[in-house]
Design a protein around this motif. Structure first.
Motif, short mmCIF file in Angstrom:
data_model
loop_
_atom_site.label_atom_id
_atom_site.label_comp_id
_atom_site.label_asym_id
_atom_site.label_seq_id
_atom_site.Cartn_x
_atom_site.Cartn_y
_atom_site.Cartn_z
N LEU A 9 4.96 -3.46 -0.85
CA LEU A 9 4.58 -4.58 -1.71
C LEU A 9 3.07 -4.60 -1.93
CD1 LEU A 9 5.51 -7.12 -3.22
CD2 LEU A 9 5.14 -8.39 -1.11
N LEU A 10 2.31 -4.34 -0.88
CA LEU A 10 0.86 -4.30 -1.01
C LEU A 10 0.43 -3.18 -1.96
CD1 LEU A 10 -1.65 -5.72 0.15
CD2 LEU A 10 -1.73 -3.93 1.88
N MET A 11 1.09 -2.03 -1.88
CA MET A 11 0.75 -0.91 -2.74
C MET A 11 1.11 -1.24 -4.20
SD MET A 11 1.76 3.13 -2.48
CE MET A 11 3.47 2.80 -2.28
N VAL A 12 2.25 -1.88 -4.43
CA VAL A 12 2.64 -2.24 -5.80
C VAL A 12 1.65 -3.23 -6.39
CG1 VAL A 12 4.39 -3.50 -7.11
CG2 VAL A 12 5.08 -1.70 -5.52
N ILE A 13 1.24 -4.22 -5.59
CA ILE A 13 0.25 -5.19 -6.07
C ILE A 13 -1.06 -4.51 -6.39
CG2 ILE A 13 -1.15 -7.17 -5.36
CD1 ILE A 13 1.33 -8.18 -3.83
N PHE A 14 -1.49 -3.61 -5.50
CA PHE A 14 -2.75 -2.89 -5.70
C PHE A 14 -2.69 -2.05 -6.98
CE2 PHE A 14 -5.39 0.91 -4.88
CZ PHE A 14 -6.62 0.29 -4.75
N LEU A 15 -1.57 -1.36 -7.20
CA LEU A 15 -1.45 -0.54 -8.40
C LEU A 15 -1.36 -1.39 -9.66
CD1 LEU A 15 0.95 2.24 -7.08
CD2 LEU A 15 -1.49 2.43 -7.55
N ALA A 16 -0.69 -2.55 -9.58
CA ALA A 16 -0.59 -3.42 -10.74
C ALA A 16 -1.97 -3.96 -11.12
CB ALA A 16 0.37 -4.57 -10.46
#
Length: 111
Positions: A9-16
């Protein structure tokens, strides 16, 4: 499993966030290439400070509302949701802990 989900989830938020920053930079690049600003091209991310000191944000024209954590917590407490799998997990953890404690006490009593 929980750490994996948290990291994902942290990676998805960072990429978004990276995508939104990239869209904003691309818009600025388009304006710089033309040499003038065109009102038909709006910035994808718009952040404005209000008089009270809070921030109003819009992403792709959609307003983002900030929320108060206390209000969110109270709302969740009002719902009083019951998570069946969470309760089963707690019962299973208590059962395994009591069995392990009984085994340790049994072997400790032998010596």
């Amino acid at each position: 499993m929980g750490r994996f989900l948290f990291k994902s989830l942290l990676m998805v938020i960072f990429l978004a966030v990276g995508v939104l920053i990239g869209m904003n930079r691309a818009n600025q690049g388009m304006n710089d290439m033309r040499g003038y600003t065109d009102s038909s091209f709006q910035t994808p991310v718009h952040i404005q400070t209000t008089d009270e000191g809070s921030f109003d944000a819009a992403v792709l024209g959609n307003e983002i509302s900030s929320f108060n954590m206390n209000e969110k917590k109270e709302k969740l407490e009002e719902v009083k949701s019951f998570n069946f799998f969470s309760e089963i997990g707690k019962l299973l953890a208590d059962l395994i802990s009591s069995i392990a404690q009984a085994i340790i006490n049994f072997f400790a009593g032998l010596f």
